[in-house]
Structure formats: C-alpha cells, structure tokens
Design a protein around this motif. Sequence first.
Motif, PDB file in Angstrom:
ATOM      1  N   ALA A  92       0.774  -1.118  -0.074  1.00 26.61           N
ATOM      2  CA  ALA A  92       0.170   0.100   0.147  1.00 26.61           C
ATOM      3  C   ALA A  92       0.943   1.175  -0.011  1.00 26.61           C
ATOM      4  N   VAL A  93       0.086   2.448  -0.529  1.00 25.32           N
ATOM      5  CA  VAL A  93       1.005   3.691  -0.059  1.00 25.32           C
ATOM      6  C   VAL A  93       0.202   4.421   0.880  1.00 25.32           C
ATOM      7  N   THR A  94       0.910   4.843   1.692  1.00 20.01           N
ATOM      8  CA  THR A  94       0.106   5.728   2.862  1.00 20.01           C
ATOM      9  C   THR A  94       0.140   7.037   2.868  1.00 20.01           C
ATOM     10  N   PHE A  95      -0.471   7.835   3.502  1.00 22.62           N
ATOM     11  CA  PHE A  95      -0.218   9.455   3.728  1.00 22.62           C
ATOM     12  C   PHE A  95      -0.398   9.805   5.071  1.00 22.62           C
ATOM     13  N   ASP A  96       0.437  10.788   5.419  1.00 18.00           N
ATOM     14  CA  ASP A  96       0.132  11.433   6.760  1.00 18.00           C
ATOM     15  C   ASP A  96       0.215  12.969   6.981  1.00 18.00           C
ATOM     16  N   ASP A  97       0.120  13.586   7.953  1.00 17.72           N
ATOM     17  CA  ASP A  97       0.422  15.029   7.929  1.00 17.72           C
ATOM     18  C   ASP A  97      -0.118  15.842   6.977  1.00 17.72           C
ATOM     19  N   LEU A  98      -1.162  15.803   6.399  1.00 25.98           N
ATOM     20  CA  LEU A  98      -1.779  16.599   5.320  1.00 25.98           C
ATOM     21  C   LEU A  98      -1.760  18.239   5.762  1.00 25.98           C
ATOM     22  N   ALA A  99      -1.217  19.157   5.353  1.00 30.85           N
ATOM     23  CA  ALA A  99      -1.338  20.558   5.633  1.00 30.85           C
ATOM     24  C   ALA A  99      -1.396  21.451   4.402  1.00 30.85           C
ATOM     25  N   LEU A 100      -2.431  22.455   4.655  1.00 25.59           N
ATOM     26  CA  LEU A 100      -2.350  23.656   3.643  1.00 25.59           C
ATOM     27  C   LEU A 100      -2.443  24.867   4.104  1.00 25.59           C
ATOM     28  N   GLY A 101      -1.642  25.743   3.673  1.00 27.24           N
ATOM     29  CA  GLY A 101      -2.041  27.019   4.141  1.00 27.24           C
ATOM     30  C   GLY A 101      -1.968  28.136   2.843  1.00 27.24           C
ATOM     31  N   PHE A 102      -2.997  28.827   3.177  1.00 24.46           N
ATOM     32  CA  PHE A 102      -3.285  30.167   1.824  1.00 24.46           C
ATOM     33  C   PHE A 102      -2.120  30.964   1.889  1.00 24.46           C
ATOM     34  N   LEU A 103      -1.533  31.603   0.736  1.00 22.94           N
ATOM     35  CA  LEU A 103      -0.696  32.495   0.686  1.00 22.94           C
ATOM     36  C   LEU A 103      -1.272  33.896   0.299  1.00 22.94           C
ATOM     37  N   LEU A 104      -0.552  34.843   0.911  1.00 22.19           N
ATOM     38  CA  LEU A 104      -1.192  36.389   0.757  1.00 22.19           C
ATOM     39  C   LEU A 104       0.033  37.051   0.230  1.00 22.19           C
ATOM     40  N   TYR A 105      -0.520  38.249  -0.523  1.00 19.29           N
ATOM     41  CA  TYR A 105       0.602  39.214  -1.054  1.00 19.29           C
ATOM     42  C   TYR A 105       0.352  40.630  -0.666  1.00 19.29           C
ATOM     43  N   GLU A 106       1.408  41.384  -1.064  1.00 23.07           N
ATOM     44  CA  GLU A 106       1.328  42.708  -0.740  1.00 23.07           C
ATOM     45  C   GLU A 106      -0.097  43.406  -1.064  1.00 23.07           C
ATOM     46  N   ASP A 107      -0.532  42.977  -2.285  1.00 22.27           N
ATOM     47  CA  ASP A 107      -1.665  43.556  -2.766  1.00 22.27           C
ATOM     48  C   ASP A 107      -2.922  42.703  -2.784  1.00 22.27           C
ATOM     49  N   THR A 108      -2.968  41.598  -1.889  1.00 19.73           N
ATOM     50  CA  THR A 108      -3.917  41.080  -1.227  1.00 19.73           C
ATOM     51  C   THR A 108      -4.996  41.883  -0.621  1.00 19.73           C
ATOM     52  N   PRO A 109      -6.199  42.116  -0.776  1.00 23.48           N
ATOM     53  CA  PRO A 109      -7.203  43.215   0.081  1.00 23.48           C
ATOM     54  C   PRO A 109      -7.149  42.669   1.230  1.00 23.48           C
ATOM     55  N   THR A 110      -7.411  43.642   2.037  1.00 26.12           N
ATOM     56  CA  THR A 110      -7.362  43.288   3.620  1.00 26.12           C
ATOM     57  C   THR A 110      -8.308  44.287   4.269  1.00 26.12           C
ATOM     58  N   PRO A 111      -9.115  43.882   5.223  1.00 20.45           N
ATOM     59  CA  PRO A 111      -9.047  42.699   5.879  1.00 20.45           C
ATOM     60  C   PRO A 111      -9.877  41.565   5.043  1.00 20.45           C
ATOM     61  N   LEU A 112      -9.154  40.156   4.956  1.00 21.72           N
ATOM     62  CA  LEU A 112      -9.959  39.257   4.454  1.00 21.72           C
ATOM     63  C   LEU A 112     -11.544  39.014   5.394  1.00 21.72           C
ATOM     64  N   VAL A 113     -12.356  38.922   4.435  1.00 28.02           N
ATOM     65  CA  VAL A 113     -13.573  38.649   4.652  1.00 28.02           C
ATOM     66  C   VAL A 113     -14.314  37.581   4.464  1.00 28.02           C
ATOM     67  N   ASP A 114     -15.331  37.108   5.114  1.00 28.97           N
ATOM     68  CA  ASP A 114     -16.421  35.960   4.558  1.00 28.97           C
ATOM     69  C   ASP A 114     -17.291  36.732   3.680  1.00 28.97           C
TER      70      ASP A 114
END
Length: 764
Positions: free
Chosen positions: A742-764
């Motif tokens: 089998a092939v196994t996976f662990d520790d899946l992590a994802l973080g979104f990247l922001l830039y200088e021109d990303t509008p702030t504040p981030l809103v829903d």
Amino acid sequence: MSRIRAPFVSRSRPGAAIVPLIVTLLLLAGVGLSVHDLLNTSALEQPAAVPARAALYAAEAGIRLAAAEYNAQGAAADRAALFANIDGRDFVLDSATDSRFRLDVFSYGFRPLTHNTGTRTITARAVRRVPLADMADNSSGPISMPAGSLISVRDEIGNDIPATLAAAATVHTDNDGSQIVTFTYSPLPGGAVLGASADLDFVNIAHATDSLPSGSAASLGGLPGDMGNFPPENGRIYIPEADKTYTYRERVVEGDGSVTLRGLEAQNGSFAVSDFRDSTVILRTAYALRSTGSVGTDAYSAQKTLVHYDSPSDEGTNLDPVERVADPNRVIETTMNDLTAFNSSDRTLRLDGSDRTVLEIKSYQSTQGTHINYAAIHSLERDSSGPWGHVVRLNKDSLFRWRWKQDTRLSYDVQTKLSSGWKLPFALAGLSLRLTETGTSGQYDFYGVSFLKFYGSGPLPSRWYWFNWYTVRGDHIPDGVKPTGQGTTVHTWNSPPELEGSSSYPLNITESDRVLLVFWRNKNGVSTWLAYKVLGYQDNNSSIVGEWGMYPKQQNIDGRIVSDNTTLVVRAEEQFVNGEKVNRFKVFYGDASNRSGLTSRTGDALAYNIITGASNSASRDRGRLRYRPEWVTNRGHAYPLYPVLRIGDWSASADYFTFIMDAPAYGLHQCKWDRINTTAIAADPTADIRLLSDGGTIRTREFLSPNSATWPANPNNWPSNRPEVGLHAYGRLIRADSGNNAVTFDDLALGFLLYEDTPTPLVD
C-alpha cells in the motif's frame, strides 16, 4: 481597466476655452493623485509672452489629463499599455486659436523581444521611445548606454541579473514608430547563462559603483558619471547587495562629470551611504511623458515642452507571498485521525464486480515507531494489465471559495508525508493540484507531483509455479508518466513470483532502486510527464549513485520507494503576467528518518542542496534538517513547517526542505529538474508550459481558477466540480495488511498565501 478614449483622437472642438478646460482637467487629475504624484512637472522653459504662456498651459493640460487616466488605473493594470496608447496623440483644445497639445512617451526600461544565447545578444523594445539625452531638445540623440556599463535583466520570477555590455547599445526605430535597443553582453560570471527570451521580463539600466560615493540622503555625490543616463527626476533604484529600494528627487551631473542624487528616500529600511559603495545600482523602469503645447500658426505661435518623469512602483507583479493565513479556520491540517477531510465517495470503489474499501486508516511501523493513523490507498487490483490508481479528493470547497473570492488568485502551500509498503517495489504517489472535473463525469484534469519508481527492464516473464504457468503483470503505472530510460532494472526473481488474479503474493524481486520526483499532467484522461528529477539510485545493492544520502531508503524497514515519512510540498500560485493569469509551481521535499550511526544533521542557508561533501557514509547525512511527523513527541520542531516565503530568505534554522532549483555554483548535487518533456509541451502550445529561469519554477496557463469581473468575487461562482487538491497513488496496491503493498499518507497541511496587494482585511 481605464483607457484613454476619444478626446485624444485628433479633431477640432469649436468654442472650447483654455482656462475652463484647464480647471476641468485639474478636477479630473485630482481623482487619483494619491496613487502617484504626477503633477510635479518641470517647466523646462519659462513663458515670455502671452502666446508662450498659453502654449505652456496647453502642454500642462496634456500632462494633467494623462495623469487622470494614469491614476484611474487599477492596481494590476498594465501601465505600459496605457502609455503606449497615449503616445503620439494630438489633441485640439481650441480650433479658433489652434491651441493643442501632443503627447510623447519614453521609457527607461525595455521589454525583451529576442535573446540569442550564443552571441549573448538581446533585442528589447522601449515603451514607444528611448529617452533623449536632453529631453528639451528634439534634435538630441538617445541616452548613452556605453560598453562596460551594466544592464540588469529581470526574469519573470523577479530575479535581477546584472550583465556587462560588451559593446555600446544601439537604437533603431521600428515600422510602428517604437524604438528597439540591441544589447550585447559579456559572459556572465561563473559560467551562468541567462534564460530564454520568453522568460525575461524586463531589461533595466544599471551601474556599478566604487568606494567614492559620500554624503547624505539629502545629497549623495561621487556616483559614476555614466549614471547620467538615469532620469533627471523622480527615479526609483534598487540595490541588490543591500536588498533596498530608494527613490530620488533629482539627478545632477556635476562639473567633474560625476553624478549626485538628491532627495533620497529608502522604501525599506533606512538610508545608509554604505548601500551605494561597491554595489550595483539598478534603475527600475521609469517613464518620461512629454507634452508639447502650441498656440497659433503664424507670428503668434509658440511651443513649450513639459516633461514628467515617473517610476511606478507597480511595474511588475509582486511574485513573493508575504504571509500565510494564520486563522486556524482557514487552513487545512489533518494528521489522518479520520478521513472526514476527504470526499466520502472516494473511500469505496466498485472493482471486479464488488464494492471494495480502497481508502482507510491503517497502522504501520515506520522508522519513527508504530503509528496508528495513516491514510492508506490499497486493494486496487483488477483483471487487467493496465494502470491501477486512485485519486482521493479533498472535501474543503468552502475554504477554496473563501480564498479565491479575495482577489481571484488561488495560491497555497500544500504538503503531506508519504510512505510505502516494504513489499511494494513500484509506485507513483503524491499530490494532485488544480483538480477539476472535465465534461466527462468522474474524469478529472490535474497536475501531479509524485515520487515515482517504475519497472524498466529485467526478468518479468510468465512463471511455472506449483504445476501452473502464471502471467507477470508489471508495475501498473500509466506509461505516459514514465520518462524513457529512467526505469528500475529487475535483477533476480525471488520466490514466489507475482501471480495472476491473486492478492496473496507480493512481487518478490531484487531490483535497482531508482527513484524520481516527477511533475506530470492528467488531461482528458491522458497522463503525461512534464519534468523529472532523479533523486538517486542504487545499482543492484552495490554502487551508490546520485543523492543516495536520503533516497530511496535509509533503514531496512523503510519502504522500497522513499524513506518513511518523506515530505512532499508544492507551492501552487496564481499570478497575473502582463494582465493574464498563470500558474506557478514550486516543488520542495524533505525526509524524516532518523538514520543511526551517521553524522547528525546541520542545516545551511542553501535552498537547493541535499547533502554536502562526498557521497559516503561518513558525510552524506549532513545538510538538511529532518522534518519529523506530528505524532513524534520528541521531534524537536513545530508542526506544521513550511518552506520560507521568499527563497532568498532561506536560512540554516529553516532548512527542512530542498527546492528543485538551479544552482550553477554548486557542483556536487545540483538540484533542478533534470529534464523537461519538450515534445509533450510543444504538442499543446495553448497550455503554455515552461520552466522559468531559476531552473525550478514551472509556469502554465491551464487548469486555472475562474476570473471575475468584480471584486470581491462572488464565492457562488466557484465551480462545484473543482475539489482543487487531492492525493493519488498508482501501482500494484494489493493489500494493506501484512502483505504491506500500500501507499500511505500522513500530516496533510495546507496554508493559503497572501501578497502585498491582497485586499485586507480578509472577509467572509
């Protein structure tokens, strides 16, 4: 995006009065003056009479109207296109007095057209014209760029590469009136080579300084005289040695020929005279806008010229992220305690006429100990000799919609740790990105980044076993992802062989260990490799070749493909290049195994190296820190860890990963993609797949997230058939129990990247 419209078309406007029009234009210009101070114009001549004063007003009207249009542009607008659009426009203010102005554009900075790496010659187009040495004199020649002076070639990913001119730059005028500059440069230090013209973004003017500059921010003198080809006013310069950007108010050529810069302001950090000593000073792209006003056609006519120099700070996209989202509700972190992060329908498939569990939590022993929470892909055997594989989709659409709505760019770092069963000799396993369902239900397009070990050659015949002949299948990996000549050779058969239609026996062989890291594509059901790196191999348990210090295994209980808990990280970014959205992918990897008996790990500030020293047991275990799983209590570091946001900020304390990038000065284990599939890329030109000049970043123009005409984007416009990220495994994944195929996976992590021109504040 705003554009200059009909008023710039040459035509009469009867009855228009200069003074009311100037008032109107002032109001228009005031709309956007907070972006760039375009109204700081310079009167190169003073009006001496009423006609001359009226001509000056007409010239200023042109500057102010251009300023209004310039400042009305959006943050991502192509200012070069705006300037090209207004160049040469002749606008009549008052036909009765023949009051008019003409706009002409010049650029200190040039867009590459061609690049001959053999002759080291670059041709590049100015945004309309090359500036004149004396902008007040139409008969003046262009600025000088002599032999021995510098240019700085800026590539698409933001690197500034200085080059010395072997001959003076030459200028010629093209059929459309724009001007083209030819640069011939000397060989680069260390044998480095500039990338192809398609990967070069801009050519800028630059100069090398010596130890003589002295003074203050108010007035810094002693700069080289060749710097006289910088704009007389409002310039922006970058000094790579100090990693600082400065603006200056005025450039003055002194009587002794040296240059003085006045009104210097550091855009990051503070002024230091040492920044300007023995350094490279690169002029960022600047535009000169000349407006020529005139009144009358006889004895009352006059002409005045106003010139504004502006160096826009937004000349190119900011390519490096500045932070990751820290909100725990906006990141994905799963240690595989359960499978709720994944699409539930991916856990059971109908195979061979029956429902079969193919994704579940399993317990395995690894080099860190026994762990009960691995997501295992297994039990994919079928009655065919074709590929056996499975893609597991993330079920986090709401988070992807949330990030996309901010600026319609979907950028993130995603990582997982992989292991493989110790009886599984061949597999393709890794991350799927830009995962999107096609028009065919259940069929997905995506990019794959995977560890790959596949059958290349050797004895895999049918075998006589217990009075029967059995057919040997092979590796069950799609042929399209296998680079020619990079397969593993089988040397001897052990007993028992692989049996047709049976899951009871592993493929028990002795083989070479050749492991690749491969970037590939699945499009319309066709899998194709696009780039690969050979991580290393061992030839039939004898000679060690390549980066064997970490791969494919470090201890006997490791899997036969990679070390247990090997980390794979992909930085998937969407950016705008010349107004069009593109993908950029960076790939990183690291290992976790605590191999005993070898030198302890010490990180360094090199992003691309894996090991240091010769390839032997005494030294090959140095030069990158171990990134251990989350469940290891004495791991000695936080979880999760990510590569640095800017590759230039790589440090010894953050050296848990290796970046697939070019490193011409590092000769032992140069980490870059070893080969690009030029044939497959050429067959699909609309995808625009290319390797950028760092040797590691892959750029494409397909599988992009939707664009949006409004901001913030409507999250309901996020497609329902785009899970975006998944895990995949291909091969003879027979069992997940003691057979350990089998092939196994662990520790899946994802973080979104922001830039200088990303509008702030981030809103829903």
